[in-house]
Scaffold this motif. Sequence first.
Motif, PDB file in Angstrom:
ATOM      1  N   PHE A 201       0.865  -1.339  -0.033  1.00 18.65           N
ATOM      2  CA  PHE A 201      -0.045  -0.046  -0.058  1.00 18.65           C
ATOM      3  C   PHE A 201       1.015   1.224  -0.144  1.00 18.65           C
ATOM      4  O   PHE A 201       2.012   1.243   0.562  1.00 18.65           O
ATOM      5  CB  PHE A 201      -1.000  -0.088   1.361  1.00 18.65           C
ATOM      6  CG  PHE A 201      -1.968  -1.000   1.289  1.00 18.65           C
ATOM      7  CD1 PHE A 201      -3.057  -1.055   0.560  1.00 18.65           C
ATOM      8  CD2 PHE A 201      -1.686  -2.118   1.936  1.00 18.65           C
ATOM      9  CE1 PHE A 201      -3.946  -1.915   0.734  1.00 18.65           C
ATOM     10  CE2 PHE A 201      -2.565  -3.293   1.952  1.00 18.65           C
ATOM     11  CZ  PHE A 201      -3.868  -3.328   1.242  1.00 18.65           C
ATOM     12  N   CYS A 202       0.367   2.315  -0.462  1.00 25.32           N
ATOM     13  CA  CYS A 202       1.028   3.650  -0.547  1.00 25.32           C
ATOM     14  C   CYS A 202       1.264   4.063   0.819  1.00 25.32           C
ATOM     15  O   CYS A 202       0.389   4.122   1.720  1.00 25.32           O
ATOM     16  CB  CYS A 202       0.255   4.870  -1.371  1.00 25.32           C
ATOM     17  SG  CYS A 202       0.967   6.304  -1.375  1.00 25.32           S
ATOM     18  N   LYS A 203       2.426   4.588   0.974  1.00 23.69           N
ATOM     19  CA  LYS A 203       2.835   5.004   2.226  1.00 23.69           C
ATOM     20  C   LYS A 203       2.244   6.276   2.659  1.00 23.69           C
ATOM     21  O   LYS A 203       1.989   6.499   4.134  1.00 23.69           O
ATOM     22  CB  LYS A 203       4.257   5.523   2.305  1.00 23.69           C
ATOM     23  CG  LYS A 203       5.062   5.331   3.575  1.00 23.69           C
ATOM     24  CD  LYS A 203       6.711   5.535   3.276  1.00 23.69           C
ATOM     25  CE  LYS A 203       7.591   5.130   4.396  1.00 23.69           C
ATOM     26  NZ  LYS A 203       8.791   5.668   4.199  1.00 23.69           N
ATOM     27  N   ASP A 204       1.624   7.265   1.950  1.00 21.76           N
ATOM     28  CA  ASP A 204       1.027   8.433   2.130  1.00 21.76           C
ATOM     29  C   ASP A 204      -0.385   8.403   2.074  1.00 21.76           C
ATOM     30  O   ASP A 204      -0.972   8.777   2.998  1.00 21.76           O
ATOM     31  CB  ASP A 204       1.608   9.621   1.274  1.00 21.76           C
ATOM     32  CG  ASP A 204       3.153   9.536   1.191  1.00 21.76           C
ATOM     33  OD1 ASP A 204       3.393   9.491   2.418  1.00 21.76           O
ATOM     34  OD2 ASP A 204       3.693  10.297   0.333  1.00 21.76           O
ATOM     35  N   CYS A 205      -1.075   7.750   0.967  1.00 23.22           N
ATOM     36  CA  CYS A 205      -2.380   7.702   0.630  1.00 23.22           C
ATOM     37  C   CYS A 205      -3.021   6.344   1.016  1.00 23.22           C
ATOM     38  O   CYS A 205      -4.353   6.380   1.237  1.00 23.22           O
ATOM     39  CB  CYS A 205      -2.708   8.297  -0.696  1.00 23.22           C
ATOM     40  SG  CYS A 205      -2.366   7.143  -1.989  1.00 23.22           S
TER      41      CYS A 205
ATOM     42  N   ARG B 261      10.876  -2.487  -3.376  1.00 20.48           N
ATOM     43  CA  ARG B 261      11.374  -1.087  -3.465  1.00 20.48           C
ATOM     44  C   ARG B 261      10.161  -0.066  -3.493  1.00 20.48           C
ATOM     45  O   ARG B 261      10.501   0.883  -2.980  1.00 20.48           O
ATOM     46  CB  ARG B 261      12.053  -0.976  -4.902  1.00 20.48           C
ATOM     47  CG  ARG B 261      12.770   0.263  -5.075  1.00 20.48           C
ATOM     48  CD  ARG B 261      13.578   0.269  -6.436  1.00 20.48           C
ATOM     49  NE  ARG B 261      13.003  -0.009  -7.517  1.00 20.48           N
ATOM     50  CZ  ARG B 261      12.330   0.861  -8.169  1.00 20.48           C
ATOM     51  NH1 ARG B 261      12.589   2.097  -8.119  1.00 20.48           N
ATOM     52  NH2 ARG B 261      11.696   0.520  -9.640  1.00 20.48           N
ATOM     53  N   ILE B 262       9.101  -0.155  -4.069  1.00 20.09           N
ATOM     54  CA  ILE B 262       7.967   0.739  -4.169  1.00 20.09           C
ATOM     55  C   ILE B 262       7.563   0.963  -2.817  1.00 20.09           C
ATOM     56  O   ILE B 262       7.224   0.255  -1.839  1.00 20.09           O
ATOM     57  CB  ILE B 262       6.844   0.312  -5.160  1.00 20.09           C
ATOM     58  CG1 ILE B 262       6.063   1.477  -5.532  1.00 20.09           C
ATOM     59  CG2 ILE B 262       5.988  -0.909  -4.503  1.00 20.09           C
ATOM     60  CD1 ILE B 262       5.171   1.107  -6.738  1.00 20.09           C
TER      61      ILE B 262
ATOM     62  N   CYS C 239       1.625  10.287  -5.305  1.00 17.82           N
ATOM     63  CA  CYS C 239       2.280  10.574  -4.021  1.00 17.82           C
ATOM     64  C   CYS C 239       3.702  10.815  -4.345  1.00 17.82           C
ATOM     65  O   CYS C 239       4.360  11.882  -3.715  1.00 17.82           O
ATOM     66  CB  CYS C 239       1.672   9.730  -2.948  1.00 17.82           C
ATOM     67  SG  CYS C 239       0.168   9.724  -2.267  1.00 17.82           S
ATOM     68  N   GLN C 240       4.315   9.817  -5.075  1.00 17.98           N
ATOM     69  CA  GLN C 240       5.751   9.965  -5.253  1.00 17.98           C
ATOM     70  C   GLN C 240       6.186  11.290  -5.953  1.00 17.98           C
ATOM     71  O   GLN C 240       7.066  11.891  -5.588  1.00 17.98           O
ATOM     72  CB  GLN C 240       6.114   8.823  -6.283  1.00 17.98           C
ATOM     73  CG  GLN C 240       7.550   8.647  -6.357  1.00 17.98           C
ATOM     74  CD  GLN C 240       8.417   8.704  -5.317  1.00 17.98           C
ATOM     75  OE1 GLN C 240       8.024   8.063  -4.268  1.00 17.98           O
ATOM     76  NE2 GLN C 240       9.728   9.121  -5.198  1.00 17.98           N
ATOM     77  N   LYS C 241       5.264  12.045  -6.728  1.00 17.71           N
ATOM     78  CA  LYS C 241       5.401  13.440  -7.385  1.00 17.71           C
ATOM     79  C   LYS C 241       5.600  14.247  -6.420  1.00 17.71           C
ATOM     80  O   LYS C 241       6.265  15.075  -6.342  1.00 17.71           O
ATOM     81  CB  LYS C 241       4.739  13.543  -8.556  1.00 17.71           C
ATOM     82  CG  LYS C 241       4.644  12.765  -9.725  1.00 17.71           C
ATOM     83  CD  LYS C 241       3.586  13.034 -10.599  1.00 17.71           C
ATOM     84  CE  LYS C 241       3.627  12.128 -11.981  1.00 17.71           C
ATOM     85  NZ  LYS C 241       2.519  12.557 -13.181  1.00 17.71           N
ATOM     86  N   ILE C 242       4.450  14.237  -5.608  1.00 17.33           N
ATOM     87  CA  ILE C 242       4.421  15.291  -4.496  1.00 17.33           C
ATOM     88  C   ILE C 242       5.669  15.222  -3.539  1.00 17.33           C
ATOM     89  O   ILE C 242       6.218  16.107  -3.159  1.00 17.33           O
ATOM     90  CB  ILE C 242       3.296  15.095  -3.511  1.00 17.33           C
ATOM     91  CG1 ILE C 242       2.111  15.397  -4.587  1.00 17.33           C
ATOM     92  CG2 ILE C 242       3.217  15.918  -2.384  1.00 17.33           C
ATOM     93  CD1 ILE C 242       0.739  14.958  -3.967  1.00 17.33           C
ATOM     94  N   HIS C 243       6.061  13.896  -3.035  1.00 18.84           N
ATOM     95  CA  HIS C 243       7.161  13.646  -2.093  1.00 18.84           C
ATOM     96  C   HIS C 243       8.668  14.204  -2.735  1.00 18.84           C
ATOM     97  O   HIS C 243       9.244  14.725  -2.280  1.00 18.84           O
ATOM     98  CB  HIS C 243       7.220  12.130  -1.934  1.00 18.84           C
ATOM     99  CG  HIS C 243       8.486  11.632  -1.040  1.00 18.84           C
ATOM    100  ND1 HIS C 243       8.281  11.971  -0.022  1.00 18.84           N
ATOM    101  CD2 HIS C 243       9.619  11.099  -1.262  1.00 18.84           C
ATOM    102  CE1 HIS C 243       9.499  11.670   0.741  1.00 18.84           C
ATOM    103  NE2 HIS C 243      10.019  11.082  -0.283  1.00 18.84           N
ATOM    104  N   ARG C 244       8.700  13.929  -4.142  1.00 22.92           N
ATOM    105  CA  ARG C 244      10.002  14.325  -4.802  1.00 22.92           C
ATOM    106  C   ARG C 244       9.937  15.699  -4.764  1.00 22.92           C
ATOM    107  O   ARG C 244      10.970  16.505  -4.700  1.00 22.92           O
ATOM    108  CB  ARG C 244       9.913  13.767  -6.187  1.00 22.92           C
ATOM    109  CG  ARG C 244      11.177  14.048  -6.914  1.00 22.92           C
ATOM    110  CD  ARG C 244      12.381  13.350  -6.612  1.00 22.92           C
ATOM    111  NE  ARG C 244      12.250  12.017  -6.802  1.00 22.92           N
ATOM    112  CZ  ARG C 244      12.860  11.035  -6.185  1.00 22.92           C
ATOM    113  NH1 ARG C 244      13.933  11.275  -5.373  1.00 22.92           N
ATOM    114  NH2 ARG C 244      12.729   9.721  -6.362  1.00 22.92           N
ATOM    115  N   ALA C 245       8.970  16.633  -5.166  1.00 25.41           N
ATOM    116  CA  ALA C 245       8.813  17.936  -5.086  1.00 25.41           C
ATOM    117  C   ALA C 245       9.056  18.613  -3.949  1.00 25.41           C
ATOM    118  O   ALA C 245      10.057  19.589  -3.777  1.00 25.41           O
ATOM    119  CB  ALA C 245       7.517  18.360  -5.718  1.00 25.41           C
ATOM    120  N   ALA C 246       8.720  17.836  -2.610  1.00 28.10           N
ATOM    121  CA  ALA C 246       8.980  18.390  -1.364  1.00 28.10           C
ATOM    122  C   ALA C 246      10.490  18.412  -1.138  1.00 28.10           C
ATOM    123  O   ALA C 246      11.185  18.998  -0.445  1.00 28.10           O
ATOM    124  CB  ALA C 246       8.093  17.643  -0.333  1.00 28.10           C
TER     125      ALA C 246
END
Length: 97
Positions: free
Chosen positions: A6-10, A27-28, A34-41
Amino acid sequence: MSDMKFCKDCGCLLGTRDTLGQQRFNRIQRCEECQKIHRAAQKAVYQREYRKDGRTVRRLQKQQILELEKANMVLQKLYELKVEELEQERKRHGQEV
């Protein structure tokens, strides 16, 4: 449950060990959004630190420049005194001879 990821964030289902494959399953951590948001942060934090470091370096360079200018002035004064001293010695030797 251990075979589902499951996704760590959502918390949405990313897949199972069979659908993702063993290495991708291990790995995932996040879905694509969520990965895009995490990477931007992560990039924003990095940029903040980078700019902060740049400001610190420039501040230190300005301090060093001021200190070097002061030291240079002192050395110039010492040089001038030594030149005058040398000229006086030459005059004295010229008069004694």
